[in-house]
Design a protein around this motif. Structure first.
Motif, mmCIF file in Angstrom:
data_model
loop_
_atom_site.group_PDB
_atom_site.id
_atom_site.type_symbol
_atom_site.label_atom_id
_atom_site.label_comp_id
_atom_site.label_asym_id
_atom_site.label_seq_id
_atom_site.Cartn_x
_atom_site.Cartn_y
_atom_site.Cartn_z
ATOM 1 N N ILE A 58 50.557 -56.546 -63.279
ATOM 2 C CA ILE A 58 50.831 -57.341 -64.486
ATOM 3 C C ILE A 58 49.831 -58.499 -64.638
ATOM 4 N N GLY A 59 48.851 -58.543 -63.756
ATOM 5 C CA GLY A 59 47.828 -59.581 -63.898
ATOM 6 C C GLY A 59 46.591 -59.233 -63.103
ATOM 7 N N VAL A 60 45.437 -59.706 -63.589
ATOM 8 C CA VAL A 60 44.198 -59.527 -62.833
ATOM 9 C C VAL A 60 43.294 -60.736 -63.057
ATOM 10 N N CYS A 61 42.590 -61.114 -62.009
ATOM 11 C CA CYS A 61 41.608 -62.204 -62.097
ATOM 12 C C CYS A 61 40.361 -61.712 -61.358
ATOM 13 N N PHE A 62 39.293 -61.448 -62.120
ATOM 14 C CA PHE A 62 38.044 -60.995 -61.504
ATOM 15 C C PHE A 62 37.323 -62.201 -60.919
ATOM 16 N N SER A 63 36.829 -62.029 -59.716
ATOM 17 C CA SER A 63 36.152 -63.158 -59.075
ATOM 18 C C SER A 63 35.213 -62.637 -58.001
ATOM 19 N N HIS A 64 34.145 -63.359 -57.743
ATOM 20 C CA HIS A 64 33.384 -63.049 -56.535
ATOM 21 C C HIS A 64 32.614 -64.268 -56.045
ATOM 22 N N ASP B 95 31.405 -56.727 -55.093
ATOM 23 C CA ASP B 95 32.162 -57.393 -54.024
ATOM 24 C C ASP B 95 33.515 -56.726 -53.841
ATOM 25 N N PRO B 96 33.582 -55.638 -53.081
ATOM 26 C CA PRO B 96 34.859 -54.945 -52.933
ATOM 27 C C PRO B 96 35.958 -55.879 -52.412
ATOM 28 N N GLY B 97 37.129 -55.793 -53.022
ATOM 29 C CA GLY B 97 38.302 -56.510 -52.509
ATOM 30 C C GLY B 97 38.382 -57.977 -52.848
ATOM 31 N N GLU B 98 37.485 -58.503 -53.678
ATOM 32 C CA GLU B 98 37.532 -59.952 -53.963
ATOM 33 C C GLU B 98 38.407 -60.317 -55.156
ATOM 34 N N CYS B 99 38.666 -59.367 -56.062
ATOM 35 C CA CYS B 99 39.453 -59.715 -57.252
ATOM 36 C C CYS B 99 40.939 -59.776 -56.898
ATOM 37 N N VAL B 100 41.684 -60.579 -57.663
ATOM 38 C CA VAL B 100 43.109 -60.783 -57.375
ATOM 39 C C VAL B 100 43.934 -60.049 -58.427
ATOM 40 N N THR B 101 45.002 -59.370 -57.985
ATOM 41 C CA THR B 101 45.943 -58.780 -58.940
ATOM 42 C C THR B 101 47.328 -59.381 -58.707
ATOM 43 N N ALA B 102 48.166 -59.314 -59.741
ATOM 44 C CA ALA B 102 49.582 -59.692 -59.623
ATOM 45 C C ALA B 102 50.397 -58.422 -59.809
ATOM 46 N N ARG B 103 51.323 -58.160 -58.878
ATOM 47 C CA ARG B 103 52.108 -56.916 -58.936
ATOM 48 C C ARG B 103 53.589 -57.213 -58.807
ATOM 49 N N THR B 104 54.372 -56.442 -59.552
ATOM 50 C CA THR B 104 55.831 -56.547 -59.416
ATOM 51 C C THR B 104 56.246 -55.831 -58.127
ATOM 52 N N ALA B 105 57.533 -55.985 -57.760
ATOM 53 C CA ALA B 105 58.042 -55.339 -56.541
ATOM 54 C C ALA B 105 57.889 -53.821 -56.639
ATOM 55 N N SER B 106 57.905 -53.278 -57.880
ATOM 56 C CA SER B 106 57.767 -51.816 -58.019
ATOM 57 C C SER B 106 56.309 -51.384 -58.027
ATOM 58 N N GLY B 107 55.384 -52.334 -57.911
ATOM 59 C CA GLY B 107 53.957 -51.998 -57.808
ATOM 60 C C GLY B 107 53.208 -52.054 -59.123
ATOM 61 N N ASP C 141 53.751 -60.145 -56.150
ATOM 62 C CA ASP C 141 52.781 -60.186 -55.051
ATOM 63 C C ASP C 141 51.384 -60.367 -55.626
ATOM 64 N N PHE C 142 50.595 -61.205 -54.980
ATOM 65 C CA PHE C 142 49.208 -61.423 -55.421
ATOM 66 C C PHE C 142 48.311 -60.814 -54.359
ATOM 67 N N THR C 143 47.685 -59.676 -54.720
ATOM 68 C CA THR C 143 46.949 -58.889 -53.727
ATOM 69 C C THR C 143 45.574 -58.508 -54.266
ATOM 70 N N PRO C 144 44.662 -58.098 -53.371
ATOM 71 C CA PRO C 144 43.329 -57.686 -53.851
ATOM 72 C C PRO C 144 43.395 -56.411 -54.688
ATOM 73 N N LEU C 145 42.373 -56.237 -55.476
ATOM 74 C CA LEU C 145 42.233 -55.017 -56.290
ATOM 75 C C LEU C 145 41.740 -53.895 -55.368
ATOM 76 N N THR C 146 42.251 -52.690 -55.578
ATOM 77 C CA THR C 146 41.765 -51.549 -54.786
ATOM 78 C C THR C 146 41.216 -50.474 -55.726
ATOM 79 N N ALA C 147 40.550 -49.474 -55.144
ATOM 80 C CA ALA C 147 39.950 -48.411 -55.966
ATOM 81 C C ALA C 147 41.015 -47.694 -56.792
ATOM 82 N N ALA C 148 42.234 -47.593 -56.260
ATOM 83 C CA ALA C 148 43.305 -46.876 -56.973
ATOM 84 C C ALA C 148 43.767 -47.634 -58.218
ATOM 85 N N ASP C 149 43.372 -48.899 -58.332
ATOM 86 C CA ASP C 149 43.845 -49.728 -59.456
ATOM 87 C C ASP C 149 42.982 -49.596 -60.705
#
Ligand SMILES: CC(C)(COP(=O)(O)OP(=O)(O)OC[C@H]1O[C@@H](n2cnc3c(N)ncnc32)[C@H](O)[C@@H]1OP(=O)(O)O)[C@@H](O)C(=O)NCCC(=O)NCCS
Length: 311
Positions: free
Chosen positions: A73-79, A58-70, A6-14
């Motif tokens: 395994i990847g991050v792309c900082f962007s704004h 820029d909260p929520g603009e960066c992209v993460t890659a996550r396995t099904a278990s959460g 899953d490719f989802t935004p970065l959150t504070a918990a990350d």
């Protein structure tokens, strides 16, 4: 890829897992390819500054890659900025490399940039063919070259005396924010007022900004720097000419006594480069600015950085 990512935004918990991922990916890549893993230290702690800075900007603009278990395994900082979309560090977990994860993350940012009608920009290492190729395959075009120079500033300051005209350089104040943005836009064709607001508000305690003014009071250069204990680095900045760039750089380094740090300077800025050599700086890496739509006719001396990326 057989498993679902899953490719989802970065959150504070990350924050913590992202810092661990960045540290692991950089140490692994630089050690396995260049034998230079030690450049990134033995702790992931300093890397928490990256998610902290990007989420403050820029909260929520960066992209993460996550396995099904959460697992991340990847991050792309962007704004998104006023004139373009900027991409910062991209990293894939070493055991997940070569499976298109970075390509997917950067592609998502490019989709956003196209939707916004803005070019995407970044600065990529010329020692890292994996990332250089990743970006150029996705349509980025290389432009200006920069040398990364490492320097240890002596405890009693740089050996060289202050350049003439150093009195033109002062600490930036709140009222400078739009002036810095206007100046950069006039020279470089890009605008990022939000970054300057963030630096001067300095809620994370990470920044110092110098500004240089010509005799008529107009801005002719500025230089920001990260002074956070986790990352001392000069940039971003722009100067109208090499003399101004040199004054800004000297003043910045003079304020960083007893520190060892890296700064990037354009390879073509020969006066600045020669002065940096004379001050004891040594080259440790080369970078190139890349953009999906290079600005033509950009002028001035640019100091890029990686926190936040300053393309
Ligand atoms: C660089 C990095 C992000 C790549 O991540 P990745 O997930 O393995 O990359 P991908 O699998 O998405 O592949 C990237 C693309 O580059 C291509 N590529 C890599 N090396 C290449 C080369 N020498 N020539 C041509 N293409 C090349 C791949 O073929 C792939 O394109 P394709 O899918 O169209 O074939 C990863 O190695 C990493 O995290 N490195 C450490 C951190 C770092 O250095 N980040 C970059 C600087 S901030």
């Amino acid at each position: 890829m057989s498993e679902t990512i899953d490719f989802t935004p970065l959150t504070a918990a990350d924050r913590e897992p992202i810092a661990r991922l960045l540290h692991r990916a950089l140490v692994h890549w630089y050690e396995s390819r260049l034998g230079q893993g030690e450049r990134f230290g033995d702790s992931h702690d300093p890397f928490t500054l990256f998610p902290d800075v990007y989420e403050a900007l820029d909260p929520g603009e960066c992209v993460t890659a996550r396995t099904a278990s959460g697992e991340i395994i990847g991050v792309c900082f962007s704004h998104e900025r006023e004139t373009h979309v900027a991409i910062g560090i991209v990293a894939t977990a070493p055991d997940a490399g070569g499976r298109g994860i970075a390509k997917n993350m950067v592609s998502l940012v490019l989709v956003k940039a196209r939707r916004l009608g803005k070019p995407a920009r970044l600065v990529s290492s010329l020692l890292n063919l994996d990332s250089f190729s990743l970006y150029t395959r996705l349509g980025f075009v290389p432009g200006a070259l920069f040398q990364d120079m490492l320097i240890t500033v002596p405890g009693n300051g740089l050996l060289a005396a202050a350049p003439t005209g150093i009195e033109q350089v002062r600490e930036a104040v709140w009222a400078d924010v739009p002036r810095l943005a206007d100046f950069e836009q006039a020279l470089q064709g890009i605008r990022r007022e939000k970054d300057f607001t963030c630096f001067i508000r300095n809620e994370i305690g990470a920044w110092r900004v110098l500004v240089s003014e010509a005799a008529d009071g107009s801005v002719n250069g500025f230089l920001a720097m990260s002074i956070h204990p986790s990352c001392t680095m000069i940039g971003p900045g722009v100067a109208a000419d090499e003399k101004t760039a040199l004054r800004l750089l000297w003043k910045a380094l003079d304020g960083l006594r007893d520190k060892t740090l890296v700064f990037l300077v354009p390879c073509a800025a020969t006066t600045v480069v020669r002065s940096a050599y004379a001050w004891g700086a040594r080259n440790v890496e080369l970078h190139v600015a890349q953009s999906t739509a290079p600005v033509t006719g950009a002028k001035g001396i640019v100091f890029p950085t990686f926190l936040p990326e300053s393309s």
